[in-house]
Design a protein around this motif. Structure first.
Motif, PDB file in Angstrom:
ATOM      1  N   ASN A   1     -12.175 -23.157 -43.176  1.00 13.35           N
ATOM      2  CA  ASN A   1     -11.569 -23.311 -41.851  1.00 13.35           C
ATOM      3  C   ASN A   1     -10.499 -22.266 -41.589  1.00 13.35           C
ATOM      4  N   GLU A   2      -9.668 -22.014 -42.581  1.00  9.54           N
ATOM      5  CA  GLU A   2      -8.617 -20.994 -42.421  1.00  9.54           C
ATOM      6  C   GLU A   2      -9.236 -19.612 -42.229  1.00  9.54           C
ATOM      7  N   THR A   3     -10.293 -19.338 -42.982  1.00  7.45           N
ATOM      8  CA  THR A   3     -10.949 -18.033 -42.896  1.00  7.45           C
ATOM      9  C   THR A   3     -11.595 -17.832 -41.532  1.00  7.45           C
ATOM     10  N   ILE A   4     -12.298 -18.842 -41.051  1.00  6.32           N
ATOM     11  CA  ILE A   4     -12.957 -18.717 -39.743  1.00  6.32           C
ATOM     12  C   ILE A   4     -11.930 -18.523 -38.641  1.00  6.32           C
ATOM     13  N   GLN A   5     -10.804 -19.221 -38.720  1.00  5.56           N
ATOM     14  CA  GLN A   5      -9.743 -19.037 -37.727  1.00  5.56           C
ATOM     15  C   GLN A   5      -9.194 -17.614 -37.781  1.00  5.56           C
ATOM     16  N   GLU A   6      -8.989 -17.101 -39.002  1.00  2.00           N
ATOM     17  CA  GLU A   6      -8.477 -15.732 -39.148  1.00  2.00           C
ATOM     18  C   GLU A   6      -9.472 -14.735 -38.574  1.00  2.00           C
ATOM     19  N   CYS A   7     -10.754 -14.980 -38.808  1.00  2.00           N
ATOM     20  CA  CYS A   7     -11.788 -14.089 -38.274  1.00  2.00           C
ATOM     21  C   CYS A   7     -11.826 -14.143 -36.749  1.00  2.00           C
ATOM     22  N   ARG A   8     -11.649 -15.332 -36.193  1.00  4.13           N
ATOM     23  CA  ARG A   8     -11.623 -15.454 -34.736  1.00  4.13           C
ATOM     24  C   ARG A   8     -10.502 -14.595 -34.163  1.00  4.13           C
ATOM     25  N   GLU A   9      -9.317 -14.708 -34.743  1.00  3.45           N
ATOM     26  CA  GLU A   9      -8.181 -13.934 -34.258  1.00  3.45           C
ATOM     27  C   GLU A   9      -8.390 -12.439 -34.497  1.00  3.45           C
ATOM     28  N   ALA A  10      -9.012 -12.103 -35.626  1.00  4.79           N
ATOM     29  CA  ALA A  10      -9.241 -10.694 -35.956  1.00  4.79           C
ATOM     30  C   ALA A  10     -10.219 -10.038 -34.986  1.00  4.79           C
ATOM     31  N   CYS A  11     -11.006 -10.855 -34.303  1.00  2.59           N
ATOM     32  CA  CYS A  11     -11.950 -10.331 -33.307  1.00  2.59           C
ATOM     33  C   CYS A  11     -11.402 -10.417 -31.889  1.00  2.59           C
ATOM     34  N   GLY A  12     -10.163 -10.851 -31.754  1.00  3.67           N
ATOM     35  CA  GLY A  12      -9.542 -10.904 -30.439  1.00  3.67           C
ATOM     36  C   GLY A  12     -10.328 -11.758 -29.461  1.00  3.67           C
TER      37      GLY A  12
END
Length: 750
Positions: free
Chosen positions: A511-522
């Motif tokens: 869950n933390e990783t997917i959230q970080e990826c979401r933010e990393a993709c703007g």
């Protein structure tokens, strides 16, 4: 007088001194490291050494004009910094003097002090490297390493998924969505993938580890498909396989595997989500009719969140089995829900749970039973049966042991949940990395084009440790499924403890990783078409089902304590404490100022250090937890209340134990990689995981005196450095996950 011309020996050190004094980057103790390096550098004469040493006096720093000269010298050379190089600052120095080889002494400074490009890249012209990724490693080799023994099955399955039936599309009407997912599950059943874990006589191959790999791959297609697949074949079919006997297998298992019989797994209740032992649904044996009556006694005693509830013909219902007036504990009974016309049977009420945060292709529902009568033979009676004379019998006399033995047979579901969550994180990481290797942002008036966002150290730091985590957890879950499937080890209590903790930390990680990826993709990451939005919604619930993570971590911690055969009110427990105290004392002999502040790369990168750190943390937490519980009990506090008082401590121990276990398993696996080049890469990936974990819990290690402030800083810098070092290989690492192109459909990943 300020010198403007420098000898070759001094010139190679100029970039380092410029970095040191421009930002006053290094502490006094770190300056001493540079002084020792200069003294040992055979490429310098005594005059050069004297000049360099004079520039390291913190009480008499170089004059501003000198620092300006350093800057001008570097600028006039037109040599640019290449951030993606393994030793960026040393490489710049080598090119500055047109040297043939990197100066080992300068590498020593760069490595041992953890000087990162993000500390100094603003000081230099940075060369734009057009290569997005290095070809030093082959993603196919990494994929083969991850597939392991399942290569043939996985490759065939990837090809099977390459058809329009499994193409991803945006579906927001739950009825339409559910019908599509049902069709996909039926196709998988017809092709034999659903029955994979069943015995050959029921259409399977008896290969549970391969089944888990298939389950993870379904996350690349759709989270709803993975979950519905798991409910039909893993939970429903698995409950018949694991809790039933031959008569149940013969009657139901083949049809369940082929999806000719759709079923559900009715364990969770509205009022008792995680407390399976406390469920209220009753299954009362009626001798006169030789049947079992299933009943929902109260308002909140209904089954809830039951996947497949709307499509199922039959359910595995967990209920309190009452025989001759005695409650024999929780057992599983097969209860028909609908007839051939798909009409609910008398006494059965099913309601749709409605729209959810995610997984809307899964038909979750609530089920009530109003004195529903089923034959005695519907009791899944591997661990407890009602005999022909109407008496109850179980070969496991202890009700507690019987209960946990029954639940232990279903641990495979928890492994698959963790595996599915991990698949979701791999998918998100692949999308985010590929986007970052195409998206450019920001520049200055010197550079000819904007930078790839993957070249920013902050971006590397937010994605690379997660990629390392994905590799570590992949091997860990492979090993856990192998242990769970080992029929030569029937006692699964240790595996259950291990899986309870691992399921928790891995689903949280996902869950933390997917959230970080979401933010990393703007903003692009927020669009449905780019898949991360659905991954967020779908994987979110993985922290809750098959056991709430917080509850599971406490279960894991209690299992760790029981592994020491600790009886909390006995002399045996005192002897265990004494043993633990001795072991802790032995470990502490190494925790001296020299060790706690040791910062050289050879030490920080050594798996022995990582294992020691994790082992120390687990043992220390175990000992202090046991001491706290004992002290509460000695004061007359009941053991249940004592455990309530130490819940946060239980969570800390559960996490620590799980991280240690994962790292140990990963090390065992990468050491078996025969290609030394790829083994070294995996070791570096494992090192990043370990240091990132230690860094994330630096507060605890500092409080215990295990590491000092200097070492804490060095570990943090090493995490940054390793993330930068892996930058050239980052696309190869995510391609190594083996996600098929026909599944990686996000436009920003193209």
């Amino acid at each position: 007088m300020v010198a403007t011309d420098y000898s070759v020996g001094i010139l190679q050190y100029i970039p380092f001194f410029y970095v040191i004094w421009s930002d006053d980057l290094l502490s006094a103790s770190e300056i001493s490291v540079v002084q020792k390096v200069i003294a040992l550098d055979a490429s310098l004469d005594q005059e050069e050494k004297g000049q360099l040493q004079s520039w390291l006096d913190r009480d008499n720093p170089p004059h501003d004009d000198e620092i300006k000269n350093w800057k001008q010298t570097i600028a006039n050379s037109q040599v640019k910094l290449i951030e993606s190089e393994t030793y960026p600052l040393t490489s710049l120095s080598q090119r500055l003097i047109s040297g043939d080889d990197l100066n080992e002494q300068l590498k020593h400074i760069e490595v041992h002090l953890g000087i990162q490009p993000n500390h100094y890249n603003h000081l230099f012209d940075v060369e734009v490297v057009h290569e997005k990724t290095s070809d030093e490693y082959d993603a196919q080799v990494l994929d083969d390493i991850l597939k392991g023994e399942h290569t043939k099955v996985v490759d065939e399955f990837r090809r099977f998924l390459d058809k329009p039936d499994f193409s991803w599309e945006v579906l927001r009407d739950k009825a339409e969505f559910r019908n599509r997912i049902l069709k996909q599950v039926q196709l998988l059943g017809e092709a034999g993938y659903g029955a994979m874990a069943y015995p050959p006589e029921y259409g399977g191959t008896g290969n549970m580890p391969a089944y888990a790999s298939i389950f993870e791959h379904l996350m690349f297609v759709d989270g709803s498909l993975a979950v519905k697949f798991g409910v039909q074949f893993g939970l429903f079919g698995g409950s018949i396989q694991k809790l039933g006997t031959k008569k149940h297998h013969d009657q139901y298992l083949t049809e369940a595997g082929e999806t000719k019989l759709l079923g559900c797994f009715a364990m969770t209740e509205t009022g008792h989500g995680s407390n399976v032992r406390g469920i209220k649904t009753t299954a009362t044996y009626e001798k006169a009719s030789d049947s079992i009556i299933i009943h929902t006694p109260g308002k909140n005693d209904n089954k809830e969140y039951i996947g497949n509830a709307l499509h199922s013909k039959i359910a595995t219902v967990f209920a309190q089995l009452i025989v001759n007036g005695k409650n024999e504990g929780v057992h599983a009974i097969l209860v028909p829900l609908r007839n051939e016309k798909h009409e609910t049977l008398e006494g059965i009420t099913v309601e749709d749970n409605g729209y959810k945060l995610g997984l809307n292709g899964v038909d979750n529902g609530k089920i009530w039973f109003n004195n529903v009568k089923v034959p005695r033979q519907n009791l899944l009676d591997k661990y407890g049966e009602i005999r022909d004379d109407g008496t109850y019998f179980s070969s496991i006399k202890n009700p507690n042991k019987r209960f946990f033995t029954m639940l232990g047979t279903l641990v495979g579901g928890r492994i698959c949940v963790a595996r599915g969550a991990l698949g979701g994180s791999k998918m998100a990481l692949s999308i985010a990395v590929k986007y970052a290797l195409n998206r450019r942002q920001f520049n200055d008036n010197v550079k000819v084009q904007e930078d790839l966002i993957m070249d920013y150290p902050t971006h590397q730091l937010r994605l690379t440790p997660a990629i390392a985590g994905a590799y570590v957890y992949h091997f860990t879950l492979e090993e856990m499924m192998k242990r769970y499937s080992d029929e030569s080890q029937p006692d699964k209590r240790e595996v259950e403890t291990q899986v309870a903790g691992l399921k928790s930390i891995i689903t949280w990680f996902a869950n933390e990783t997917i959230q970080e990826c979401r933010e990393a993709c703007g903003g692009k990451g927020y669009l449905l078409e780019n898949r991360i939005a659905d991954l967020k919604g779908d994987v979110d619930i993985f922290t809750t089902f098959e056991g709430d993570n917080t509850v599971l971590l406490q279960l894991a911690a209690k299992g760790i304590l029981s592994d020491f055969r600790a009886e909390f009110n006995s002399a045996g427990f005192a002897s265990v404490l004494k043993l633990l105290q001795t072991q802790i004392a032995d470990k502490l002999t190494a925790i001296n100022p020299l060790y706690s502040n040791k910062v050289d790369a050879e030490h920080l990168y050594n798996p022995k250090f990582h294992k020691h750190a994790f082992d120390y943390r687990t043992r220390r937490l175990t000992y202090t937890l046991a001491m706290r519980i004992r002290n509460y009990i000695k004061k007359g506090i009941p053991s249940y209340q004592a455990f309530l008082k130490v819940q946060t401590h239980l969570l800390a121990l559960g996490k620590a134990y799980s991280v240690e276990l994962a790292y140990h398993i990963f090390c065992e696996h990468y050491e078996q990689v025969t290609d030394l080049k790829y083994r070294a890469l995996m070791e570096k990936v494992g090192c990043l995981y370990a240091l990132d974990q230690i860094n994330s819990d630096a507060r605890w290690y500092l409080e215990q005196g295990y590491i000092g402030s200097t070492k804490s800083k060095a570990i943090r810098q090493r995490v940054e450095r390793l993330s930068t070092e892996l930058r050239p290989h980052i696309e190869v690492l995510v391609d190594g996950f083996g996600i098929p192109e026909h599944c990686l459909t996000a436009p920003i990943a193209q």
